[in-house]
Scaffold this motif. Structure first.
Motif, short mmCIF file in Angstrom:
data_model
loop_
_atom_site.label_atom_id
_atom_site.label_comp_id
_atom_site.label_asym_id
_atom_site.label_seq_id
_atom_site.Cartn_x
_atom_site.Cartn_y
_atom_site.Cartn_z
N MET A 1 31.51 47.08 41.96
CA MET A 1 32.18 45.82 42.26
C MET A 1 31.77 44.74 41.25
SD MET A 1 34.35 44.95 44.35
CE MET A 1 35.06 43.78 45.39
N ARG A 2 30.51 44.78 40.85
CA ARG A 2 30.00 43.79 39.91
C ARG A 2 30.66 43.94 38.52
NH1 ARG A 2 23.89 41.83 39.38
NH2 ARG A 2 24.18 40.56 37.54
N LEU A 4 33.65 45.21 37.96
CA LEU A 4 35.03 44.77 38.11
C LEU A 4 35.13 43.24 38.05
CD1 LEU A 4 37.93 45.64 38.61
CD2 LEU A 4 37.47 45.51 41.06
N LYS A 5 34.19 42.57 38.68
CA LYS A 5 34.18 41.11 38.67
C LYS A 5 33.92 40.58 37.26
CE LYS A 5 32.27 37.30 41.34
NZ LYS A 5 31.32 36.92 42.36
N SER A 7 34.53 42.17 34.43
CA SER A 7 35.71 42.49 33.62
C SER A 7 36.83 41.50 33.88
CB SER A 7 36.20 43.90 33.92
OG SER A 7 35.23 44.85 33.59
N ALA A 8 37.03 41.15 35.14
CA ALA A 8 38.07 40.18 35.49
C ALA A 8 37.77 38.82 34.89
CB ALA A 8 38.21 40.08 37.00
#
Length: 93
Positions: A1-2, A4-5, A7-8
């Motif tokens: 999740m980290r 993905l955050k 990267s976003a």
């Protein structure tokens, strides 16, 4: 999740930077834009009295000074197809 955050956020930063650069360019171009006004009254200087008539043969001479800075060895790529010295006359090409 980290991941993905992160990267976003990176993608958002890149998109924001691109938007700012493109927006800044558009604003700069709009600010620097200059156009001569339409429908200006112009005065004619050196107005000629002679007019062209039908039935008479006229000749016109033109001269392209666009490549005046180059010597005779230079070949424009659109003339010879490539940027190299011109081919000798009678070479068949």
């Amino acid at each position: 999740m980290r991941i993905l955050k992160r990267s976003a956020l990176t993608l958002l930063a890149v998109i924001t930077t691109l938007a700012l650069v493109v927006g800044g360019y558009v604003l700069y171009m709009q600010h620097q834009y200059y156009r001569i006004p339409n429908h200006q009254k112009l005065t004619i200087g050196n107005n000629q009295a002679a007019t062209l008539t039908t039935g008479k043969v006229y000749t016109a001479t033109t001269y392209n000074v666009g490549f005046g800075a180059y010597n005779h060895q230079f070949s424009f790529f659109m003339d010879a197809g490539e940027r190299q010295p011109p081919r000798p006359k009678g070479s068949g090409l």
